[in-house]
Every structure is written in structure tokens, then in C-alpha cells.
Scaffold this motif. Structure first.
Motif, PDB file in Angstrom:
ATOM      1  N   VAL A 270      81.952  97.312  69.586  1.00 52.94           N
ATOM      2  CA  VAL A 270      82.451  96.356  70.567  1.00 52.94           C
ATOM      3  C   VAL A 270      83.109  97.105  71.720  1.00 52.94           C
ATOM      4  O   VAL A 270      83.928  98.007  71.492  1.00 52.94           O
ATOM      5  N   TYR A 277      82.769  93.040  76.747  1.00 56.94           N
ATOM      6  CA  TYR A 277      82.509  92.391  75.459  1.00 56.94           C
ATOM      7  C   TYR A 277      81.875  91.021  75.688  1.00 56.94           C
ATOM      8  O   TYR A 277      80.878  90.656  75.052  1.00 56.94           O
ATOM      9  N   LEU A 281      78.241  90.048  74.292  1.00 50.10           N
ATOM     10  CA  LEU A 281      78.394  89.386  72.992  1.00 50.10           C
ATOM     11  C   LEU A 281      77.097  88.764  72.494  1.00 50.10           C
ATOM     12  O   LEU A 281      76.640  89.044  71.375  1.00 50.10           O
ATOM     13  N   ILE A 310      85.868  84.593  73.914  1.00 49.24           N
ATOM     14  CA  ILE A 310      85.105  85.338  72.906  1.00 49.24           C
ATOM     15  C   ILE A 310      85.480  84.868  71.505  1.00 49.24           C
ATOM     16  O   ILE A 310      84.609  84.639  70.655  1.00 49.24           O
TER      17      ILE A 310
END
Length: 324
Positions: A270, A277, A281, A310
């Protein structure tokens, strides 16, 4: 990349009641003429989306907002003036121009101005509003490239506009401005902190609400593999145990543990930056599916800035799956 000829063709498809996949800064959308109930119904059919889940109406500029909603309160004008074009969706009272098919039968409508040159050029060429959810099967991982759209929806889309990879990578933030107190119904590409700075007040973030909006289903944004969430320091051990139990384990390895050996079928490190990120993702989840993982071990980031969006996506990806 999309050419002027592609844009004119796409606008023609929309006028004819067809479906066009197009890029935004967040994810790729599956668009139909927002004023054509039959075309809107095709969006739901192509996605396998329940008809009571509202779509977002994409418009070409803040000055068009009043054409699509019943009234524009001061809070909506303030947020639109600051964040449009951008990854912010406003929920307002539905105007007569918007059919109920696009709102899931609700008297509210979700509206935004996308911050992508191809999307804005399409809206200009078409000359109307485009109702669009993400261009993927309902509940699955959202697409951030044109290839993702083609691989998942295939012939269900009449035309795909390629605008390259999406820059933000998670969907827009949805803010309800129908009442006296605005609230966040879905965290996304515009952070809660930025919204609060403009409004001068704290904002509540709701996992469910009286107003239905995209992205509130318990299982959403999910890869084929089952997603398991653990604390960051437990990711490596959980992956090892699952691998020893016979799973083909994929790991979203927190940046704090980058370089640590992991017993797993596939590992994606990550990024430390939340911007990176968010951008990566969905592509990472798709990659773990592509590599044949049946279980993904991940952890939640700190829930500030884009980390809030996220974490929201990962929680829903790990939610209970629909049977059948």
C-alpha cells in the motif's frame, strides 16, 4: 485517448438513447440521457442494479444546477462554487426535468460537475445532463480505466470513451444539502476536512441515511475474493494462517510493513500517500482477483483526509455478500 470524433459519436449515442462509458476524475461512469427514462432503465439493466438505487446526474457547470433541482440553497451554492468541477455530489430536491427513474423514485436528486476534460467535453457536446453510476456490475469494484469497463461490461455498453486512468480513484463525496444541517452521506474524493473548512462547521458522516444515495449497500466495491479486515500489525500473521488453511491469499500490505516477508499468494504494498492509495485501491483489488486470490487480507488506514473514503470502501468490500 478520446478524439473529437469520439466525443461527437458518444454524444450521438446518448441522444439516441444509448449507453456511454466515460472517464471522470473519480471512476469511469456508465452514462445515459438523464431525461430519457428508457435510457436510464438500460443503465440499471446493464449493471444489474436495483431500480431503487438512485443515479448521479452529471452536468456541465455550476451555473446549470438550477435547471435540474427545485431550489438551490445558500449552502449548495457555496459548496458548488468552491468544489465544482470536482469530486463532490450534492443531494437536492428534484426538479421536474429529472425523471423519477433516475432518482430511484425519490424526490431528491444527486448532482455533480465532473473534473475531467473528456467528461466535460462530452457534456458540452451532448448539451444535457448525463445520469451515471460507476461503469461496473452492481456491488463490484469500480473501474478506473477504460479497459476495466470493457472487461466487465463488454457489449452492454454502446460506446466507451477512453480518457486514461482516473486521477482520484474513489468515488465522489456525497453531501445532503436538503435540510438545515448538511451531512456527508458518502465520503469520497473531497475530504470532510476541506468541506468543514469551507462551511465553518463540523459535518456528520452517516453510513446510512433517510436519503438513499449510491454506495450505501452493505456489500459494495467488492472484488470476487472475500475481504478480511484486521489491525495493521495483524495483517502478516492473518495472511500466513489463511494461506496455511488452503486459501490463495492476497494481501494489501500497510506501508509501515513494506519489505516484511509475507507468506501469501500475492502481495500489493500500500502506498504511504493516501492520494496514491486512493488512486490505486480499485486497481489493486482487481489485480488480486486477476492473480486468482480467493481471500484478501487488508487493514483500514487512519480515517482522516482521503483515508476516510478508503476505509469506507474497504469496509463495504468486506461486507456480507448477497446470496444467489
Amino acid at each position: 485517448m478520446a478524439t473529437s470524433g469520439d466525443l461527437e459519436k458518444a454524444a450521438g449515442v446518448l441522444r439516441a438513447g444509448g449507453l456511454v462509458a466515460f472517464p471522470t476524475e473519480t471512476v469511469y461512469g456508465l452514462g445515459a440521457n438523464a431525461e430519457d427514462p428508457a435510457a436510464v432503465a438500460r443503465v440499471f439493466q446493464a449493471k444489474g442494479r436495483p431500480s431503487d438505487h438512485p443515479l448521479i446526474v452529471h452536468i456541465g457547470g455550476p451555473e446549470q444546477l438550477g435547471d435540474w433541482v427545485e431550489d438551490v440553497p445558500a449552502t449548495a451554492r457555496l459548496l458548488a462554487g468552491r468544489f465544482w468541477p470536482g469530486a463532490l455530489t450534492l443531494v437536492l430536491r428534484r426538479g421536474t426535468r429529472v425523471p423519477r427513474e433516475a432518482t430511484g423514485g425519490l424526490e431528491t436528486v444527486a448532482v455533480r460537475v465532473p473534473d475531467h476534460p473528456v467528461a466535460l467535453a462530452l457534456l458540452s457536446a451532448f448539451g444535457g445532463g448525463v445520469a451515471a453510476p460507476s461503469a461496473n456490475r452492481f456491488g463490484s469494484v469500480s473501474p478506473t480505466t477504460a479497459d476495466h469497463v470493457r472487461a466487465e461490461l463488454g457489449d452492454a455498453v454502446d460506446f466507451v470513451l477512453d480518457g486514461g486512468p482516473c486521477e482520484v480513484g474513489v468515488e465522489s463525496t456525497i453531501v445532503d444539502v436538503t435540510g438545515d444541517v448538511p451531512s456527508v452521506l458518502r465520503p469520497g474524493g473531497v475530504t470532510r476536512e476541506d468541506l468543514e473548512a469551507v462551511l465553518g462547521r463540523p459535518l456528520a458522516v452517516h453510513s446510512t441515511s433517510r436519503v438513499r444515495v449510491p454506495g450505501q449497500h452493505p456489500s459494495h466495491y467488492a472484488p470476487r475474493a472475500r475481504v478480511v479486515l484486521v489491525e495493521p500489525e495483524q495483517v502478516v500473521a492473518e495472511a500466513r494462517l489463511a494461506q496455511e488453511s488452503g486459501h490463495r491469499v492476497g494481501v494489501l500490505l500497510p506501508s509501515a510493513f513494506a519489505g516484511v516477508p509475507v507468506r501469501a499468494h500475492a502481495v500489493v504494498e500500500v502506498p504511504r500517500s493516501m492520494d496514491a492509495y486512493a488512486r490505486e485501491l480499485y486497481g489493486s483489488l482487481r489485480e488480486l482477483d486477476r492473480r486468482g486470490c480467493d481471500l484478501v487480507v487488508a487493514s483500514l488506514p487512519e480515517e482522516e483526509g482521503l483515508g476516510l473514503a478508503i476505509a469506507n470502501r474497504l469496509r463495504r468490500a468486506a461486507g456480507p455478500r448477497r446470496s444467489g
